[in-house]
Each structure stands twice: as C-alpha cells, then as structure tokens.
Motif scaffolding. Structure first.
Motif, PDB file in Angstrom:
ATOM      1  N   ILE A  93       0.864  -1.182   0.000  1.00  0.00           N
ATOM      2  CA  ILE A  93       0.000   0.000   0.000  1.00  0.00           C
ATOM      3  C   ILE A  93       0.898   1.229   0.000  1.00  0.00           C
ATOM      4  N   SER A  94       0.562   2.201  -0.841  1.00  0.00           N
ATOM      5  CA  SER A  94       1.370   3.409  -0.896  1.00  0.00           C
ATOM      6  C   SER A  94       0.493   4.635  -1.077  1.00  0.00           C
ATOM      7  N   SER A  95       0.846   5.695  -0.366  1.00  0.00           N
ATOM      8  CA  SER A  95       0.217   6.994  -0.573  1.00  0.00           C
ATOM      9  C   SER A  95       0.798   7.599  -1.845  1.00  0.00           C
ATOM     10  N   LEU A  96      -0.028   8.305  -2.599  1.00  0.00           N
ATOM     11  CA  LEU A  96       0.455   9.029  -3.763  1.00  0.00           C
ATOM     12  C   LEU A  96       0.703  10.507  -3.430  1.00  0.00           C
ATOM     13  N   ASN A  97       0.334  10.911  -2.207  1.00  0.00           N
ATOM     14  CA  ASN A  97       0.542  12.290  -1.771  1.00  0.00           C
ATOM     15  C   ASN A  97       1.901  12.496  -1.111  1.00  0.00           C
ATOM     16  N   ARG A  98       2.423  11.461  -0.477  1.00  0.00           N
ATOM     17  CA  ARG A  98       3.684  11.587   0.245  1.00  0.00           C
ATOM     18  C   ARG A  98       4.394  10.238   0.212  1.00  0.00           C
ATOM     19  N   ALA A  99       5.483  10.107   0.904  1.00  0.00           N
ATOM     20  CA  ALA A  99       6.320   8.909   0.820  1.00  0.00           C
ATOM     21  C   ALA A  99       5.907   7.798   1.787  1.00  0.00           C
ATOM     22  N   ASP A 100       4.696   7.792   2.305  1.00  0.00           N
ATOM     23  CA  ASP A 100       4.224   6.725   3.195  1.00  0.00           C
ATOM     24  C   ASP A 100       3.995   5.448   2.386  1.00  0.00           C
ATOM     25  N   TRP A 101       4.382   4.313   2.962  1.00  0.00           N
ATOM     26  CA  TRP A 101       4.066   3.030   2.351  1.00  0.00           C
ATOM     27  C   TRP A 101       3.994   1.956   3.423  1.00  0.00           C
ATOM     28  N   GLN A 102       3.341   0.852   3.072  1.00  0.00           N
ATOM     29  CA  GLN A 102       3.202  -0.277   3.981  1.00  0.00           C
ATOM     30  C   GLN A 102       3.311  -1.560   3.175  1.00  0.00           C
ATOM     31  N   ALA A 103       3.997  -2.557   3.736  1.00  0.00           N
ATOM     32  CA  ALA A 103       4.099  -3.886   3.136  1.00  0.00           C
ATOM     33  C   ALA A 103       3.657  -4.900   4.182  1.00  0.00           C
ATOM     34  N   GLN A 104       2.787  -5.811   3.774  1.00  0.00           N
ATOM     35  CA  GLN A 104       2.317  -6.868   4.673  1.00  0.00           C
ATOM     36  C   GLN A 104       2.625  -8.216   4.027  1.00  0.00           C
ATOM     37  N   PHE A 105       3.352  -9.049   4.752  1.00  0.00           N
ATOM     38  CA  PHE A 105       3.677 -10.402   4.313  1.00  0.00           C
ATOM     39  C   PHE A 105       2.978 -11.357   5.269  1.00  0.00           C
ATOM     40  N   LYS A 106       2.185 -12.283   4.733  1.00  0.00           N
ATOM     41  CA  LYS A 106       1.404 -13.186   5.576  1.00  0.00           C
ATOM     42  C   LYS A 106       1.450 -14.590   4.984  1.00  0.00           C
ATOM     43  N   LEU A 107       1.533 -15.592   5.862  1.00  0.00           N
ATOM     44  CA  LEU A 107       1.476 -16.987   5.452  1.00  0.00           C
ATOM     45  C   LEU A 107       0.409 -17.682   6.282  1.00  0.00           C
ATOM     46  N   THR A 108      -0.580 -18.255   5.605  1.00  0.00           N
ATOM     47  CA  THR A 108      -1.682 -18.949   6.281  1.00  0.00           C
ATOM     48  C   THR A 108      -1.584 -20.443   6.002  1.00  0.00           C
ATOM     49  N   TRP A 109      -1.707 -21.233   7.070  1.00  0.00           N
ATOM     50  CA  TRP A 109      -1.736 -22.690   6.965  1.00  0.00           C
ATOM     51  C   TRP A 109      -3.143 -23.133   7.317  1.00  0.00           C
ATOM     52  N   LYS A 110      -3.800 -23.813   6.384  1.00  0.00           N
ATOM     53  CA  LYS A 110      -5.141 -24.351   6.607  1.00  0.00           C
ATOM     54  C   LYS A 110      -4.979 -25.742   7.210  1.00  0.00           C
ATOM     55  N   MET A 111      -5.022 -25.799   8.556  1.00  0.00           N
ATOM     56  CA  MET A 111      -4.730 -27.050   9.257  1.00  0.00           C
ATOM     57  C   MET A 111      -5.772 -28.113   8.959  1.00  0.00           C
ATOM     58  N   ASP A 112      -7.046 -27.740   8.986  1.00  0.00           N
ATOM     59  CA  ASP A 112      -8.140 -28.614   8.568  1.00  0.00           C
ATOM     60  C   ASP A 112      -9.287 -27.721   8.139  1.00  0.00           C
ATOM     61  N   GLY A 113     -10.473 -28.256   8.008  1.00  0.00           N
ATOM     62  CA  GLY A 113     -11.599 -27.485   7.502  1.00  0.00           C
ATOM     63  C   GLY A 113     -11.961 -26.257   8.313  1.00  0.00           C
ATOM     64  N   ASN A 114     -11.735 -26.293   9.635  1.00  0.00           N
ATOM     65  CA  ASN A 114     -12.164 -25.193  10.493  1.00  0.00           C
ATOM     66  C   ASN A 114     -11.021 -24.377  11.091  1.00  0.00           C
ATOM     67  N   TRP A 115      -9.842 -24.915  11.154  1.00  0.00           N
ATOM     68  CA  TRP A 115      -8.718 -24.247  11.821  1.00  0.00           C
ATOM     69  C   TRP A 115      -7.754 -23.632  10.818  1.00  0.00           C
ATOM     70  N   ARG A 116      -7.284 -22.448  11.157  1.00  0.00           N
ATOM     71  CA  ARG A 116      -6.280 -21.732  10.362  1.00  0.00           C
ATOM     72  C   ARG A 116      -5.211 -21.177  11.306  1.00  0.00           C
ATOM     73  N   LEU A 117      -3.974 -21.241  10.864  1.00  0.00           N
ATOM     74  CA  LEU A 117      -2.860 -20.643  11.597  1.00  0.00           C
ATOM     75  C   LEU A 117      -2.151 -19.702  10.628  1.00  0.00           C
ATOM     76  N   ALA A 118      -1.984 -18.457  11.037  1.00  0.00           N
ATOM     77  CA  ALA A 118      -1.336 -17.467  10.168  1.00  0.00           C
ATOM     78  C   ALA A 118      -0.242 -16.756  10.949  1.00  0.00           C
ATOM     79  N   THR A 119       0.782 -16.368  10.223  1.00  0.00           N
ATOM     80  CA  THR A 119       1.840 -15.550  10.792  1.00  0.00           C
ATOM     81  C   THR A 119       2.223 -14.516   9.743  1.00  0.00           C
ATOM     82  N   GLY A 120       2.679 -13.372  10.222  1.00  0.00           N
ATOM     83  CA  GLY A 120       2.997 -12.331   9.258  1.00  0.00           C
ATOM     84  C   GLY A 120       3.862 -11.229   9.824  1.00  0.00           C
ATOM     85  N   VAL A 121       4.279 -10.364   8.913  1.00  0.00           N
ATOM     86  CA  VAL A 121       5.085  -9.190   9.236  1.00  0.00           C
ATOM     87  C   VAL A 121       4.494  -8.010   8.480  1.00  0.00           C
ATOM     88  N   ASP A 122       4.284  -6.908   9.182  1.00  0.00           N
ATOM     89  CA  ASP A 122       3.843  -5.659   8.579  1.00  0.00           C
ATOM     90  C   ASP A 122       4.963  -4.637   8.743  1.00  0.00           C
TER      91      ASP A 122
END
Length: 149
Positions: A93-122
């Motif tokens: 994500i980046s602003s076009l008005n100034r030099a602000d930006w954000q990067a999000q990296f996420k990894l989701t593991w679908k353990m089974d039909g109902n459970w999810r485990l995710a980890t990430g860095v913003d």
C-alpha cells in the motif's frame, strides 16, 4: 477479471487540527472515500488485485494534516500454488501524496476445515505525526489462530 468500485460519504467526522487557536483541537469534516479495483484470478487459487483509492474533503480545513485530496494505490498477490494448504500473501500500500508506504507479508496454513494458523510481518515507513520531517520504519510481527464454525 472483476471490476469493483465503492464509495462512502461521511458527515461531520472529527479530525485533529494543527490550529493552536482551536479550543478542543478537533474540527468536523465531511469527506468522500472512493475506491476502484481490478482483480484477476488464476489457477491454484492465485489472485492479483490492484486498487486506486481517494479521500476528498469538499470543505477542506487547512489545519488538518491530510491534503484536500488524498490518493493511494494497493497491490495484493496471494496463491496456493506452493501447496493447497499454504497461502502466502503480499499486500503493498502506498500513498500518492507523500512517501508513506506499507508492506504486509502473511502466510496462512489451513490445518483442517475449520482451523487456520497465520503468521505475518507488517512494515510501515513514513513520517511520525509528531515530527513530519523525520521518517521512521515500524514493524509488527504477529501470529493468528482462527477457528471458523
């Protein structure tokens, strides 16, 4: 390919003002937020999304930090091509008005039909509100466990 568009008009939202003569430090502003996006789907649950968004203040108060028109862009890429139970995701994500930006990296593991485990860095880079001339980089690391029913 899917074209998406959305708009929201808000009346009397409070914004902090830099005006030292303002009694409570807040001003009411009307604003229009709108977004247009394109999304492409590919095999193996792979998708790419690009969005352009803007916020417009019809009666912009010069004391607030945002410009009268704030613009930005976002890019999203996610896939299950590596493994059907693993879904890496990258959001920029980046602003076009100034030099602000954000990067999000996420990894989701679908353990089974109902459970999810995710980890990430913003990662965020941009000026601090208290000192707009100084640029800072902030990082957040997280883990999420989700059960859907």
């Amino acid at each position: 390919m899917v074209l998406k568009a959305e708009a929201v008009y808000t009346r009397d939202r409070l914004f902090s003002t830099l005006d030292p003569l303002d009694a409570d430090g807040l001003v009411k502003q009307n604003l229009l937020d709108y977004i247009v996006g394109l999304e492409w789907s590919f095999p193996q649950e792979t998708r790419f999304n690009v969005q352009l968004f803007q916020r417009w203040f019809p009666d912009h108060d010069a004391g607030i930090v945002p410009d009268s028109i704030e613009s930005g862009v976002s890019l999203l890429l996610s896939t299950q091509a590596l493994h059907p139970r693993l879904e890496p995701e990258l959001l920029l994500i980046s602003s076009l008005n100034r030099a602000d930006w954000q990067a999000q990296f996420k990894l989701t593991w679908k353990m089974d039909g109902n459970w999810r485990l995710a980890t990430g860095v913003d990662i965020f880079e941009g000026p601090l509100m208290a000192c707009p001339v100084t640029t800072t980089i902030m990082t957040r690391v997280y883990t999420e466990v989700r059960y859907s029913f």
